[in-house]
Write a protein that holds these residues in place. Structure first.
Motif, PDB file in Angstrom:
ATOM      1  N   VAL A 131       0.945  -1.093  -0.105  1.00 37.21           N
ATOM      2  CA  VAL A 131       0.167   0.036  -0.116  1.00 37.21           C
ATOM      3  C   VAL A 131       0.925   1.173  -0.188  1.00 37.21           C
ATOM      4  N   VAL A 132       0.912   2.046  -1.064  1.00 36.44           N
ATOM      5  CA  VAL A 132       1.768   3.044  -1.365  1.00 36.44           C
ATOM      6  C   VAL A 132       1.140   4.445  -0.692  1.00 36.44           C
ATOM      7  N   GLN A 133      -0.373   4.536  -0.871  1.00 30.40           N
ATOM      8  CA  GLN A 133      -1.300   5.663  -0.472  1.00 30.40           C
ATOM      9  C   GLN A 133      -2.413   5.378  -0.376  1.00 30.40           C
ATOM     10  N   THR A 134      -3.229   5.883   0.428  1.00 34.32           N
ATOM     11  CA  THR A 134      -4.580   5.678   0.751  1.00 34.32           C
ATOM     12  C   THR A 134      -5.183   7.060   0.719  1.00 34.32           C
ATOM     13  N   TRP A 135      -6.338   7.232   0.165  1.00 34.01           N
ATOM     14  CA  TRP A 135      -7.428   8.332   0.288  1.00 34.01           C
ATOM     15  C   TRP A 135      -8.691   7.820   0.646  1.00 34.01           C
ATOM     16  N   PRO A 136      -8.783   7.428   1.939  1.00 33.40           N
ATOM     17  CA  PRO A 136     -10.224   7.004   2.212  1.00 33.40           C
ATOM     18  C   PRO A 136     -11.471   7.888   2.097  1.00 33.40           C
ATOM     19  N   GLN A 137     -11.014   9.275   1.910  1.00 37.71           N
ATOM     20  CA  GLN A 137     -12.205   9.958   1.597  1.00 37.71           C
ATOM     21  C   GLN A 137     -12.856  10.015   0.232  1.00 37.71           C
ATOM     22  N   ILE A 138     -12.210   9.167  -0.720  1.00 33.50           N
ATOM     23  CA  ILE A 138     -12.660   8.863  -2.012  1.00 33.50           C
ATOM     24  C   ILE A 138     -12.731   7.287  -2.297  1.00 33.50           C
ATOM     25  N   GLY A 139     -12.057   6.616  -1.125  1.00 33.59           N
ATOM     26  CA  GLY A 139     -12.096   5.410  -1.369  1.00 33.59           C
ATOM     27  C   GLY A 139     -11.085   4.599  -2.200  1.00 33.59           C
ATOM     28  N   VAL A 140      -9.807   5.254  -2.467  1.00 33.15           N
ATOM     29  CA  VAL A 140      -8.826   5.029  -3.377  1.00 33.15           C
ATOM     30  C   VAL A 140      -7.789   4.695  -2.700  1.00 33.15           C
ATOM     31  N   VAL A 141      -6.964   3.397  -3.275  1.00 33.88           N
ATOM     32  CA  VAL A 141      -5.771   2.935  -2.730  1.00 33.88           C
ATOM     33  C   VAL A 141      -4.739   2.771  -3.776  1.00 33.88           C
ATOM     34  N   VAL A 142      -3.752   3.703  -3.771  1.00 31.06           N
ATOM     35  CA  VAL A 142      -2.493   3.187  -4.548  1.00 31.06           C
ATOM     36  C   VAL A 142      -1.642   2.289  -4.006  1.00 31.06           C
ATOM     37  N   ALA A 143      -1.347   1.204  -4.938  1.00 32.86           N
ATOM     38  CA  ALA A 143      -0.486   0.056  -4.603  1.00 32.86           C
ATOM     39  C   ALA A 143       0.515  -0.233  -5.654  1.00 32.86           C
ATOM     40  N   HIS A 144       1.859  -1.068  -5.047  1.00 34.00           N
ATOM     41  CA  HIS A 144       2.741  -1.471  -6.226  1.00 34.00           C
ATOM     42  C   HIS A 144       2.971  -2.891  -5.789  1.00 34.00           C
ATOM     43  N   SER A 145       3.102  -3.705  -6.890  1.00 38.71           N
ATOM     44  CA  SER A 145       3.337  -5.154  -6.633  1.00 38.71           C
ATOM     45  C   SER A 145       4.335  -5.633  -7.979  1.00 38.71           C
ATOM     46  N   ASP A 146       4.738  -6.532  -7.467  1.00 40.09           N
ATOM     47  CA  ASP A 146       5.621  -7.491  -8.527  1.00 40.09           C
ATOM     48  C   ASP A 146       5.303  -8.667  -8.826  1.00 40.09           C
ATOM     49  N   ARG A 147       3.996  -8.972  -8.593  1.00 38.79           N
ATOM     50  CA  ARG A 147       3.254 -10.327  -8.865  1.00 38.79           C
ATOM     51  C   ARG A 147       2.315 -10.140 -10.200  1.00 38.79           C
ATOM     52  N   ALA A 148       2.510 -10.955 -11.225  1.00 38.06           N
ATOM     53  CA  ALA A 148       1.562 -10.889 -12.476  1.00 38.06           C
ATOM     54  C   ALA A 148       0.452 -11.051 -12.078  1.00 38.06           C
ATOM     55  N   ALA A 149      -0.075 -11.933 -10.985  1.00 32.25           N
ATOM     56  CA  ALA A 149      -1.442 -12.279 -10.804  1.00 32.25           C
ATOM     57  C   ALA A 149      -2.163 -11.236  -9.920  1.00 32.25           C
ATOM     58  N   PHE A 150      -1.414 -10.084  -9.558  1.00 34.01           N
ATOM     59  CA  PHE A 150      -2.072  -9.419  -8.374  1.00 34.01           C
ATOM     60  C   PHE A 150      -3.192  -8.885  -8.695  1.00 34.01           C
ATOM     61  N   ARG A 151      -3.766  -8.317  -9.922  1.00 32.54           N
ATOM     62  CA  ARG A 151      -4.926  -8.023 -10.092  1.00 32.54           C
ATOM     63  C   ARG A 151      -6.058  -8.917  -9.811  1.00 32.54           C
ATOM     64  N   ASP A 152      -5.807 -10.292 -10.195  1.00 32.97           N
ATOM     65  CA  ASP A 152      -6.892 -11.183  -9.912  1.00 32.97           C
ATOM     66  C   ASP A 152      -6.992 -11.697  -8.726  1.00 32.97           C
ATOM     67  N   ASP A 153      -5.836 -11.762  -7.924  1.00 34.73           N
ATOM     68  CA  ASP A 153      -5.875 -12.044  -6.545  1.00 34.73           C
ATOM     69  C   ASP A 153      -6.329 -11.087  -5.767  1.00 34.73           C
TER      70      ASP A 153
END
Length: 509
Positions: free
Chosen positions: A82-104
């Motif tokens: 979790v790089v950054q969270t904006w709870p007031q709009i329900g948005v999370v910025v994330a980084h990952s090095d895993r190809a299946a990250f979106r599905d998981d």
């Protein structure tokens, strides 16, 4: 909350109601007949291979802390950070090095997650911010090498030409006279209580025409992976003077030096959303808009489109998620009282009749793709944002004008027009002055007018300001541009000028 024409409102409402992307529905008697559907946009998959750090935006199903925390937990469980969270709009910025990250992460978040998408077609260039645990270990940030690229909305080839004299140059600012800013200044230069957020490449911190009007306390750098960086020099320009030129048009000080801005009495915050390679990724824009709302800014100027897509198509999962995050940020900041002006773009494109795009993704290998009218240039086409086309002097030496040949257009899309060709403003080199062209140069004229308006009418809401801005604009005849593209509409509202040429004098009366 839309401030667009009723035609666009109706089309959007029908699309949402049916769950389809359609050109429109004709209803008669007891049945409904569907018009031909817009073509599905060409898929542009964003590759996120194992072992390479990719960036993502995740939108919670509801914008509240509880749902957002569930999404954060899913990110970590899916092997992300979790790089950054904006709870007031329900948005999370994330980084990952895993190809299946979106599905998981979809599987793990369940109903708490509305959408997730990669934000770029290349690996993360800035690395994961310091102090965050990274499951892949250090050194895989994959900084892309190469010369800086300017993806903002100033026209190609319009390099700055430095001033040759330190004498005041207001007499050369035909653009201020064209929108009657010179006459508006007889009433007010703007209030120090008004702050304009310049979402751009940074503002020269020691330019003599800008330094007195920079709001240092509210300035920020959003290019640290979409996290707010408030370091003393983070918001200053590094590889581009684009933001400095834009800032000069908005609010260069009345100090007997150089030029004068449209609103020389207001303050400007540098909200840096352009990285050193010249890209404005969605998480940077989200950070910029939320920051503007958090810090009580009155106006933002947005002379760019969000990379890596010139148009974000909602029938593509990655593009939808990025667009939705930016849309939420714009809507939330508007609800906090911020009004937004944005450049229409420089592709000589009819934004009301989209068919193809051969420029995206612009940070990697471009794909010539089919698009449809649900694909939008963001932030300029988002609801509540003032979309500004560009004017050039014609005939030369007069205050008459026509649409700049590079400017985008579109009936029901363009709100107002402003000068954007060969505009004199501040540049970084030698703390000088130079000429630039583009809708990037048109939009700050409108941001300056909105700042003057807010100075005189401090209680007006963004909706009131946009309505007044459009109503006060001077009607412009629907004529043929140099490029020969047809003008559609009436003199009162058309595809070139929207409701007309912005009027600074009316804004302060």
């Amino acid at each position: 909350m839309s401030l667009r024409s009723s035609r666009r409102l109706r089309a959007a409402a029908l699309s949402v109601a049916t769950g389809l992307t359609v050109a429109g529905l004709a209803v008669a008697g007891g049945g409904a007949t569907a018009a031909p559907a817009d073509p599905v946009s060409t898929p542009v998959p964003l590759s996120t291979p194992d072992g390479v750090v990719s960036a993502y935006l995740l939108n919670a199903a509801k914008a509240n802390p509880g749902q957002t925390r569930l999404v954060e937990r899913a990110v970590r469980a899916a092997g992300g950070v979790v790089v950054q969270t904006w709870p007031q709009i329900g948005v999370v910025v994330a980084h990952s090095d895993r190809a299946a990250f979106r599905d998981d992460v979809r599987r793990l978040a369940g109903h708490a997650l509305e959408s997730v998408g990669a934000t770029r077609s290349v690996p993360v260039t800035e690395g994961t911010p310091d102090g965050l645990p990274a499951p892949w270990g250090p050194g895989k940030g994959q900084v892309r090498k190469g010369a800086a690229v300017d993806r903002s909305e100033d026209s190609t080839g319009a390099e700055a030409t430095l001033a040759t004299t330190p004498d005041p140059r207001e007499s050369e600012q035909w653009d201020l006279a064209m929108i009657k800013a010179d006459r508006a200044h007889e009433i007010t230069d703007g209030s120090r209580d008004v702050v304009v957020g310049v979402l751009d490449s940074g503002i020269d911190p020691d330019h003599p025409d800008l330094v007195a009007n920079i709001d240092v306390e509210d300035s920020v750098n959003c290019t640290d992976a979409g996290r707010p960086d408030t370091s003393p020099t983070g918001w200053a320009p590094t590889t581009s003077d684009h933001g400095t030129h834009v800032a000069g048009t908005i609010g260069a000080a009345r100090n007997g030096t150089g030029i004068v801005g449209v609103a020389p009495g207001v303050r400007m915050a540098s909200v840096k959303v352009v990285n050193d390679d010249g890209f404005i990724y969605p998480e940077y824009a989200v950070c910029g808009f939320v920051w503007a709302g958090q810090h009580g800014m009155d106006v933002t100027n947005n002379s760019y489109y969000v990379d890596p897509f010139q148009f974000y198509c909602e029938d593509q999962p990655d593009q939808y998620a990025a667009k939705e995050a930016v849309r939420r940020a714009v809507e939330w900041s508007t609800d906090q009282g911020v009004v937004h002006a944005a450049a229409a773009g420089n592709s000589s494109y009819d934004l009301a009749n989209k068919t193809t795009d051969a420029t995206s993704p612009d940070d990697g290998t471009t794909v010539e793709r089919t698009i449809n009218n649900a694909c939008q240039d963001i932030p300029t086409e988002l609801d509540g944002v003032v979309t500004v086309s560009s004017l050039e002097r014609f005939p030369a030496g007069t205050l008459e004008n026509r649409l700049s040949g590079f400017s985008n257009r579109g009936l029901g899309v363009i709100d107002v027009a402003a000068p954007g060709s060969r505009i004199l403003s501040t540049v970084v080199k030698d703390n000088g002055y130079g000429l630039k062209s583009g809708t990037s140069m048109a939009s700050p004229h409108v941001a300056g007018v909105l700042a003057l308006m807010k100075s005189v009418h401090p209680d007006w809401t963004p909706a009131q300001m946009v309505a007044k801005l459009r109503a006060q604009a001077d009607d412009h005849a629907c004529v043929v541009a140099t490029a020969g593209a047809p003008c559609v509409g009436t003199d009162a509202e058309n595809s070139y000028y929207g409701d007309g040429v912005v009027d600074a004098l009316d804004a302060v009366q």
